[in-house]
Design an enzyme around this catalytic site. Sequence first.
Site, PDB file in Angstrom:
ATOM      1  N   HIS A   1      -0.827  -1.618   7.494  1.00  0.00           N
ATOM      2  CA  HIS A   1      -0.916  -1.313   8.927  1.00  0.00           C
ATOM      3  C   HIS A   1      -2.366  -1.133   9.381  1.00  0.00           C
ATOM      4  O   HIS A   1      -2.885  -1.968  10.101  1.00  0.00           O
ATOM      5  CB  HIS A   1      -0.064  -0.103   9.331  1.00  0.00           C
ATOM      6  CG  HIS A   1       1.378  -0.212   8.980  1.00  0.00           C
ATOM      7  ND1 HIS A   1       2.162  -1.268   9.411  1.00  0.00           N
ATOM      8  CD2 HIS A   1       2.192   0.582   8.234  1.00  0.00           C
ATOM      9  CE1 HIS A   1       3.395  -1.114   8.948  1.00  0.00           C
ATOM     10  NE2 HIS A   1       3.435   0.003   8.232  1.00  0.00           N
TER      11      HIS A   1
ATOM     12  N   ASP B   1       7.961  -5.570   6.234  1.00  0.00           N
ATOM     13  CA  ASP B   1       8.190  -4.133   6.363  1.00  0.00           C
ATOM     14  C   ASP B   1       9.681  -3.828   6.517  1.00  0.00           C
ATOM     15  O   ASP B   1      10.429  -3.911   5.561  1.00  0.00           O
ATOM     16  CB  ASP B   1       7.359  -3.588   7.528  1.00  0.00           C
ATOM     17  CG  ASP B   1       7.194  -2.083   7.488  1.00  0.00           C
ATOM     18  OD1 ASP B   1       7.877  -1.429   6.683  1.00  0.00           O
ATOM     19  OD2 ASP B   1       6.382  -1.540   8.252  1.00  0.00           O
TER      20      ASP B   1
END
Length: 435
Positions: free
Chosen positions: A282, A333
């Site tokens: 991220h 994810d």
Amino acid sequence: MSVNSNAPTKQFWFNHAWLPGGWADDVVVAVNSGVVVDIQVNQNNPAADTERIQGCLIPGMTNVHSHAFQRAMAGLTEYRTSQHDSFWTWRKLMYEFLERFTPDDIYSIGKSLYAEMLDGGYSSVVEFHYLLKQPDGSPYDNINAMADVLIHAALDVGIDICMLPVYYQRGGFDDSSLAGGQRRFGTTHDQFLQMLQKLKADWSSHSAVRLGYAIHSLRAVSISAAQAIVAEADLILPGCPVHIHVAEQVKEVNDCLAATGKRPVDLLLDSFQVDQRWCLIHATHLTDDELHRVAASGAVVGVCPSTEANLGDGIFRAEDYLSAGGRLAIGGDSHVAVDVRAELRMIEYVQRLTTRRRAVLCSDQQPCGSLLYRWAATGGGQASGFGESIIQVGRRARFAVIQADGAGSATDRIIDRAVFQESPRSPFIRALKLP
């Protein structure tokens, strides 16, 4: 990587291939035991036993960040649970959802997901694996029961896997105890090292498996505990990939500042020797200084654009980061999308929306689609431990193919069409495993 002299060598003929030197036509690739042993170009009349595969051969893509179990809840959390729904309210739902999973469930979910990944263009996956224990927090008799079923699921469908067991120690920066669904994540220092040792004994010799480890996040592991794990884990798996969630949410940044006096990326870089082994997942909220420090470290940033959009995380500063020489990879994810094209397209589109410009992540030599694909494939190869993803003699034959009607001569435009043109007749990217 060794070639089995007793195994047959098979040849495959492609319309076009994206080789390290650029596009080539009528390419024959010879494969033995999953390794490329020869490449010939401009082969208009290959041997009779050569298998013809229509399409454009390109390097394989790594899904650099996967929580396989979350695929089972994709699309089931799209409702408001509070006046201002957020990542943190979604996380509560996720904790409740995972209470029910058994190893058999995880095998079924993983096998279905990994098959979807192949269809979506991924030839390898990095499993950031923290669903480690039974619902009451006790270990399984086989301490790696959950990791093993996911590795088996990947091998059964034919996708390469890098397994990263996750160290998870506490409930937050306040050192709160793990509770509820988090009990399935937590391990002691010794239990975690035992997991790594057993994974190494069971899987390190398998050519389609790579091993590493992850620190869940700085909120879930104290600096001292993380440093102790890194020191000992590196003795078990020297040189292996190391991944961590970092700076995903503004609240996480603010909580880290309040608890430590530093932002999470600065704290990470000040506390560890972050280098090419590391992948920062991220890294959404970076200052200019943090951005340049990460780029200079040689680490990869693993962005997960579809999930980051779904959870309202924010927008990664891809233009600034890549301009600073940063390395990039893409991940699914939570797997609200399982498609290489969707992730690459989203990276570019959010830059356009924030800058109100077009063709942001391009160069004078390469358009958006091909440049993003090359960046992400190279970064994913680094972060997974499988190495740079290129079509070359001596490399594992884990590639993808762009299939399109009437593609004509291959140029980088075929990748642009595959990434940015959406219709049932659009070119699509599918992973290709050659035996």
